[in-house]
Write a protein that holds these residues in place. Structure first.
Motif, PDB file in Angstrom:
ATOM      1  N   ALA A   1       0.827  -1.199   0.000  1.00 17.63           N
ATOM      2  CA  ALA A   1       0.000   0.000   0.000  1.00 17.63           C
ATOM      3  C   ALA A   1       0.865   1.255   0.000  1.00 17.63           C
ATOM      4  O   ALA A   1       0.568   2.243  -0.680  1.00 17.63           O
ATOM      5  N   PHE A   2       1.966   1.215   0.768  1.00 15.10           N
ATOM      6  CA  PHE A   2       2.835   2.395   0.825  1.00 15.10           C
ATOM      7  C   PHE A   2       3.681   2.527  -0.453  1.00 15.10           C
ATOM      8  O   PHE A   2       4.043   3.637  -0.849  1.00 15.10           O
ATOM      9  N   VAL A   3       4.002   1.400  -1.104  1.00 16.71           N
ATOM     10  CA  VAL A   3       4.671   1.489  -2.407  1.00 16.71           C
ATOM     11  C   VAL A   3       3.758   2.203  -3.405  1.00 16.71           C
ATOM     12  O   VAL A   3       4.179   3.096  -4.150  1.00 16.71           O
ATOM     13  N   ARG A   4       2.498   1.785  -3.391  1.00 17.60           N
ATOM     14  CA  ARG A   4       1.535   2.440  -4.278  1.00 17.60           C
ATOM     15  C   ARG A   4       1.395   3.917  -3.919  1.00 17.60           C
ATOM     16  O   ARG A   4       1.290   4.781  -4.809  1.00 17.60           O
ATOM     17  N   ALA A   5       1.443   4.216  -2.643  1.00 15.37           N
ATOM     18  CA  ALA A   5       1.304   5.614  -2.225  1.00 15.37           C
ATOM     19  C   ALA A   5       2.464   6.466  -2.746  1.00 15.37           C
ATOM     20  O   ALA A   5       2.270   7.591  -3.216  1.00 15.37           O
ATOM     21  N   THR A   6       3.697   5.920  -2.686  1.00 16.56           N
ATOM     22  CA  THR A   6       4.837   6.702  -3.181  1.00 16.56           C
ATOM     23  C   THR A   6       4.712   6.959  -4.680  1.00 16.56           C
ATOM     24  O   THR A   6       4.998   8.060  -5.165  1.00 16.56           O
ATOM     25  N   GLN A   7       4.262   5.944  -5.417  1.00 13.35           N
ATOM     26  CA  GLN A   7       4.148   6.122  -6.859  1.00 13.35           C
ATOM     27  C   GLN A   7       3.055   7.127  -7.215  1.00 13.35           C
ATOM     28  O   GLN A   7       3.246   8.000  -8.064  1.00 13.35           O
ATOM     29  N   ASP A   8       1.907   7.022  -6.552  1.00 14.94           N
ATOM     30  CA  ASP A   8       0.826   7.958  -6.851  1.00 14.94           C
ATOM     31  C   ASP A   8       1.179   9.374  -6.423  1.00 14.94           C
ATOM     32  O   ASP A   8       0.846  10.348  -7.112  1.00 14.94           O
ATOM     33  N   LEU A   9       1.842   9.504  -5.293  1.00 14.34           N
ATOM     34  CA  LEU A   9       2.239  10.838  -4.838  1.00 14.34           C
ATOM     35  C   LEU A   9       3.258  11.463  -5.793  1.00 14.34           C
ATOM     36  O   LEU A   9       3.197  12.656  -6.107  1.00 14.34           O
ATOM     37  N   ASN A  10       4.205  10.659  -6.261  1.00 12.00           N
ATOM     38  CA  ASN A  10       5.182  11.182  -7.212  1.00 12.00           C
ATOM     39  C   ASN A  10       4.515  11.579  -8.537  1.00 12.00           C
ATOM     40  O   ASN A  10       4.822  12.622  -9.113  1.00 12.00           O
ATOM     41  N   GLN A  11       3.598  10.697  -9.018  1.00  9.15           N
ATOM     42  CA  GLN A  11       2.905  11.025 -10.271  1.00  9.15           C
ATOM     43  C   GLN A  11       2.082  12.297 -10.128  1.00  9.15           C
ATOM     44  O   GLN A  11       2.110  13.181 -10.985  1.00  9.15           O
ATOM     45  N   ALA A  12       1.355  12.391  -9.021  1.00  9.43           N
ATOM     46  CA  ALA A  12       0.543  13.581  -8.793  1.00  9.43           C
ATOM     47  C   ALA A  12       1.414  14.827  -8.670  1.00  9.43           C
ATOM     48  O   ALA A  12       1.071  15.904  -9.156  1.00  9.43           O
TER      49      ALA A  12
END
Length: 858
Positions: free
Chosen positions: A146-157
């Motif tokens: 979940a936190f891996v996904r969070a880092t990717q989405d935060l970086n993309q955003a």
């Protein structure tokens, strides 16, 4: 369909929990600021210049809270190594930011080395709590995916937001400075940043363009493969099913727009699932400027249970991906002497939206092999890299050479596209076509000039014949051609001087042109096969000097008039004096029926134009075999003997025969047209009206009665032509129609030195009367003479000579015999008259001295 997808999208979003609805709010709350630098070897970069991290990199992070910060925040940095591999506990680093003692991380910052095997990095700011650190470690280790996904989405955003913010900021600045430039600048800005612009906004008034361009921010950002490849955003899982299904259609803009919004919505679901009794995680977008990392929130943090933990992502830990920059137009040529050279590029919006690309320069090589590096700066509003050319100075450069972009992408060097460059040099400017040399006053003119290269043009100016400088708009259309708009609405005909200024050259280069009055139009030149003349159609044909066709020169027919209003008869030019004795005339052009050709029309002022040539079938032709005049009784009563068979009395009848030449025989549709010279009078003789009779298939007899055909006011030269199947042949001379006066008498007195008297009717038809053929002793008759008697010279041995008013070139003879009065009686002298009385002598003397009364004038 598009509205349906948006409705589904809205339904999926707003049908979720309250926490999800909160996560869709805009990121407009300014949070804490961190100072971050990255060190690799001897190089230290601010966080804004680091698109990626690598194992062994040293991070320095310091929280920048105000002095009066009341709530204590624990700074935690965590590294991740994949969704299915929980990180070890020693990959978590903490800093008590409120402790400002010397050598504490709160005062000196937190120094961390990126562990080997790490792939993602997160920053947490958690309110101080007794179990804060342990709770956070357990949460991350318990659900690493979940936190891996969070880092990717935060970086993309974060990357997408950086592009959007740069776009909106540029629009605001341009609108504040000069709204009129938005229409030209916005397309460059949108291309650089990968932004979808509504073209209808640019059609509005300048004051309304900026608000329109900033509307609909959710659909402004286009998908950027480079940023997606940097963060490797995940698109699977239950939390994204509904949203991804709706956006996977073309109506949902799949493949067009960035997953920015979907990432934020997924984050809402993701972080809502992290909530525990004392903590809830809220996302923070980290905006990097230099070494400062500013956190932006979309949810107000809570300091009551559950307390809010701010979560931000650091750049991914992976191999660097250099920007895929490429030239917008690789074939374009640019001037190296421009003070501010712009090289248009596209393909990597992050180059313009972030500081990842830095220390960029354009590398060129001089003639002597010297390598020169010119500083280059990415400028989204100008659509490319702006190059400072001042280091070139007095560098020796070739006329043509190449330059290439280079720089750093984070810690790594990258090579950008190459460009073709030219150096300023003296070159010849020539009109692109002959038409560009013919400028017309009274209207705007567009011309094209060609040279070796037009890249270094700085300014173009023109002076009219009076020396007045005219404003000129110009634009390059090819690498070697420029289009120039000349405003000659108020200019006078005459010489014009065009001045072309180039970068790096102090003196402009002049080019002499000439402005002419408006020329006519030239539509076509039509001729028949085998002929040496044709008809030019158009307007203002009086300006035409000649027409050239297949090397044969045609000139206007002498004394030609545009009898058809817009046509000019032109014939093959006669040989000049220098060609005398060589040929009698030029040959006819060897063109056959249906041939399409071009001819050049040359005007008297030297201008030339191209006109289409059409060649029709050979025209019918005949030759005159013979003719005879059948005089009428009235003709004989005129007492005038006509001296030429070409003279046709008006009340006589002309019978003439013609032989067919082309075609060789007469068809039943053939007829003969007879007309006056100006064609004011015309008639048709045909088989149908019995004006034409076939002697055989090759010879026809025509009967022409001028009085019946033309009436009694026609006179002068007559012509005829054959018309076959609607095609008319050339006119040929036929006769001269003359009106005859009636001469009734000629009375001459006995005295030889006195004039005679000519009597008759319609004497106004006589031009002059003489007693000799040379008309040395002639009497001219006034035009419109209404009398019935004329004083005329005494006739010679052959009588009187007459010139008719309808054909004064022919000398005719009056068939009249002069009448002489009887001779007075001979007086006999008496022998010896007896003297009379005085009274009788006085009466006789008075009678003999009285004059003889003159005959009364009629």
């Amino acid at each position: 369909m598009k509205l349906l997808c948006r409705w589904i999208l809205s339904l999926g979003v707003f049908g979720a929990s309250h926490a999800l609805a909160a996560s869709a709010a805009p990121f407009d709350l300014v949070g804490p600021t961190l100072e971050v630098t990255v060190s690799r070897g001897e190089t230290v970069l601010p966080i804004a210049q680091a698109p990626h991290l690598a194992s062994g990199d040293k991070l320095w992070i310091k929280a920048d809270f105000p002095e009066n910060q009341s709530e204590h925040y624990l700074l935690v940095v965590s590294f991740l190594r994949g969704p299915t591999n929980p990180p070890p506990k020693d990959w978590f680093f903490r800093c008590e930011t409120w402790k400002k003692k010397k050598r504490s991380c709160g005062a000196e910052g937190l120094s961390i080395t990126v562990p080997d095997g790490a792939k993602q990095a997160l920053i947490f700011l958690a309110p101080e709590d007794g179990g804060d650190f342990k709770t956070l470690v357990n949460a991350v280790r318990g659900r690493p995916g979940a936190f891996v996904r969070a880092t990717q989405d935060l970086n993309q955003a974060t990357l997408d937001r950086s592009r959007l913010e740069r776009y909106l900021s540029a629009i605001r600045q341009l609108n504040a400075a000069n709204p009129a430039v938005l229409k030209d600048t916005t397309p460059l800005l949108a291309r650089s940043l990968g932004i979808q612009v509504d073209q209808k906004c640019l059609d509005r008034l300048p004051q309304l363009q900026a608000p329109c361009l900033m509307e609909g921010q959710d659909t402004l950002i286009l998908n950027d493969g480079h940023s997606v490849s940097i963060v490797e955003a995940l698109t699977t899982g239950p939390a994204s099913d509904l949203l991804m299904t709706a956006s996977a259609t073309r109506e949902g803009n799949y493949g067009y727009y960035s997953p920015y919004i979907s990432s934020l919505l997924d984050l809402g679901r993701l972080f809502d699932s992290f909530r525990v009794a004392n903590y809830q995680y809220i996302p923070a977008l980290a905006t990097a400027v230099g070494s400062q990392l500013t956190l932006t929130l979309n949810t107000p943090p809570s300091f009551h249970d559950p307390k809010s933990v701010l979560t931000a992502a650091l750049p991914a830990i992976e191999k660097a991906l250099p920007p895929p920059l490429h030239a917008v137009s690789p074939k374009d040529i640019y001037c190296a002497r421009k003070d501010s050279l712009v090289l248009p590029v596209e393909g990597a919006p992050l180059v313009f939206a972030t500081e990842y690309a830095h220390n960029t320069f354009l590398r060129v090589t001089g003639k002597n092999g010297e390598v020169i590096e010119l500083p280059a700066t990415a400028d989204a509003t100008r659509g490319g890299f702006v190059v400072d050319t001042s280091p070139l100075g007095n560098a020796s450069l070739a006329d043509r050479f190449r330059g290439s972009l280079h720089g750093y992408w984070g810690f790594e060097k990258f090579d950008g596209p190459a460009f073709q460059l030219v150096n300023t040099h003296t070159q010849t400017w020539t009109p692109a076509s002959p038409e560009d040399q013919s400028l017309i006053v009274g209207r705007a003119n567009t011309i094209h000039l060609q040279a070796g290269s037009v890249a270094c043009i700085d300014r173009i100016m023109v002076k009219d014949p009076t020396g007045k400088e005219l404003r000129v708009d110009w634009s390059p259309v090819k690498a070697n051609e420029v289009e120039i708009n000349l405003p000659l609405q108020q200019a006078q005909p005459g010489a014009l001087t065009l001045f072309v200024s180039q970068y790096g050259v102090s003196e402009p280069q002049p080019l002499e042109l000439r402005a002419y009055p408006e020329a006519g139009r030239f539509e076509s030149f039509a001729m028949h096969e085998g002929e040496t003349h044709g008809m030019l159609k158009g307007s203002r044909l009086g300006d035409v000097a000649s027409l050239s066709l297949q090397g044969v020169v045609f000139v206007p027919t002498p004394s030609s008039t545009m009898v058809e209003g817009d046509s000019l008869r032109m014939e093959v030019a006669p040989p000049s004096a220098s060609d005398a004795g060589t040929e009698e005339a030029q040959p006819a052009p060897k063109l056959q029926q249906g041939t399409a050709a071009k001819a050049k029309v040359t005007l008297r002022d030297g201008r030339s134009y191209t006109v289409n040539v059409s060649v029709a079938a050979p025209r019918p032709s005949v030759e005159l075999v013979g003719k005879s005049v059948q005089a009428s009784t009235r003709t004989n009563e005129s007492n005038i003997s006509l001296a030429s068979e070409d003279q046709l009395p008006q009340d006589a009848q002309l019978i003439f025969s013609v032989r067919a030449k082309s075609p060789a025989i007469f068809s039943r549709e053939a007829n003969i047209e007879v007309a006056s010279q100006d064609e004011a009078f015309a008639t048709t003789l045909s088989l149908a009206n019995r004006g034409l009779t076939l002697a055989d298939t090759k010879v026809a007899i025509a009967t022409f009665d001028p009085a019946k055909a033309f009436g009694f006011s026609a006179f002068g030269p007559l012509k005829f032509r054959i018309v076959n199947e609607g095609v008319a042949g050339d006119w040929q001379p036929l006769a001269t129609l003359v009106r005859l006066p009636v001469l009734q008498g000629l009375q001459c007195p006995a005295e030889a030195d006195q004039s005679c008297k000519l009597t008759g009717s319609n004497l106004f038809l006589v031009k002059s009367v003489a007693s000799d053929k040379e008309f040395k002793q002639a009497v001219d008759v006034p035009a419109g003479f209404p009398g019935r008697a004329l004083p005329v010279p005494r006739p010679g041995d052959d009588g009187l000579y007459i010139k008719l008013r309808d054909d004064p070139s022919i000398v005719n003879v009056a068939a009249l015999v002069a009448e002489h009065p009887p001779a007075p009686p001979v007086e006999i002298t008496p022998a010896a008259p007896t003297p009379a009385p005085a009274a009788e002598q006085n009466a006789l003397s008075a009678t003999s001295s009285a004059p003889t009364p003159a005959a009364p004038a009629e």
